[in-house]
Design an enzyme around this catalytic site. Sequence first.
Site, PDB file in Angstrom:
ATOM      1  N   GLY A  77       0.835  -1.202   0.000  1.00 41.85           N
ATOM      2  CA  GLY A  77       0.000   0.000   0.000  1.00 41.85           C
ATOM      3  C   GLY A  77       0.863   1.243   0.000  1.00 41.85           C
ATOM      4  O   GLY A  77       2.059   1.181  -0.312  1.00 41.85           O
ATOM      5  N   ASN A  78       0.268   2.377   0.306  1.00 36.29           N
ATOM      6  CA  ASN A  78       1.035   3.626   0.380  1.00 36.29           C
ATOM      7  C   ASN A  78       0.353   4.586   1.353  1.00 36.29           C
ATOM      8  O   ASN A  78      -0.702   4.257   1.913  1.00 36.29           O
ATOM      9  CB  ASN A  78       1.207   4.242  -1.012  1.00 36.29           C
ATOM     10  N   ARG A  79       0.934   5.755   1.547  1.00 36.39           N
ATOM     11  CA  ARG A  79       0.527   6.646   2.626  1.00 36.39           C
ATOM     12  C   ARG A  79      -0.627   7.578   2.276  1.00 36.39           C
ATOM     13  O   ARG A  79      -0.941   8.480   3.044  1.00 36.39           O
ATOM     14  CB  ARG A  79       1.715   7.501   3.075  1.00 36.39           C
TER      15      ARG A  79
END
Length: 229
Positions: free
Chosen positions: A33-35
């Site tokens: 995933g990512n932020r």
Amino acid sequence: PASDAAQWPLSGRHALVTSGPTHEPIDPVRYIGNRSSGRQGHAIAAALAHLGARVTLVSGPVSLPDPRGVQVVKVATAREMLAACQSALPADVAVCAAAVADWGIANPAPAKIKKGPSGDEAPPVLSLVPNPDILATLAAPGPRRPALVVGFAAETDALLPHARAKHQRKGCDWILANDVAGGGVFGADKNTVHLLTSSGTEDWPTMDKEAVASRLAERIAQTLADLSA
Ligand code: CTP
Ligand code: CA
């Protein structure tokens, strides 16, 4: 009536917005995933609805409430996000604010990957495959291309050169260049963006993400009105 046009300048328009991260499964319990928090994309969907647009918000996994008056389609992976966007067409405007994972896992494991009995086996090697580029796909010429296609460029360095290159490469009409150096944008209240169009670059002041969204929505309304004048 004229007053309705002033209050609801996007009345009769359909806006498609992507928001949030994507999650690319490694196995049933793990993902890449990512932020991205989805705050900017969700604010844009809300701002477009506020100006009278029918809005389809295609959102990756976020912990935000659904914006009022917006149809929300929830997805996990980049491929699901692209399919949901294509199903939502036609649209007058598309705004791609999602932080789409650039790569997915080639063969997600059908069951949880285990360390093995001794716990010191070699770690698994993940094989990545490129994900579809949703913005470039929506911006490609064709009968279903929205009249206005807007993307973001989140960069940690050389913001404007990278953003200009993205503007060219993606075939979109506008890019909002977004300085994410230091990670201070993710989940934050405020954002600093530069609007790149074919006529140049506008530096917008640092504003709440809601204010960035309102200003963008106003610009979209004005531009769609000009295009159909
Ligand atoms: N985007 C997209 N689909 C992807 C990757 C990006 O729709 N698979 C969109 C994003 O929503 C954003 C724009 O493209 O509007 C730019 O995303 P960004 O990650 O900054 O650009 P990339 O082309 O992926 O380049 P890089 O990550 O290498 O900087
Ligand atoms: Ca990317």
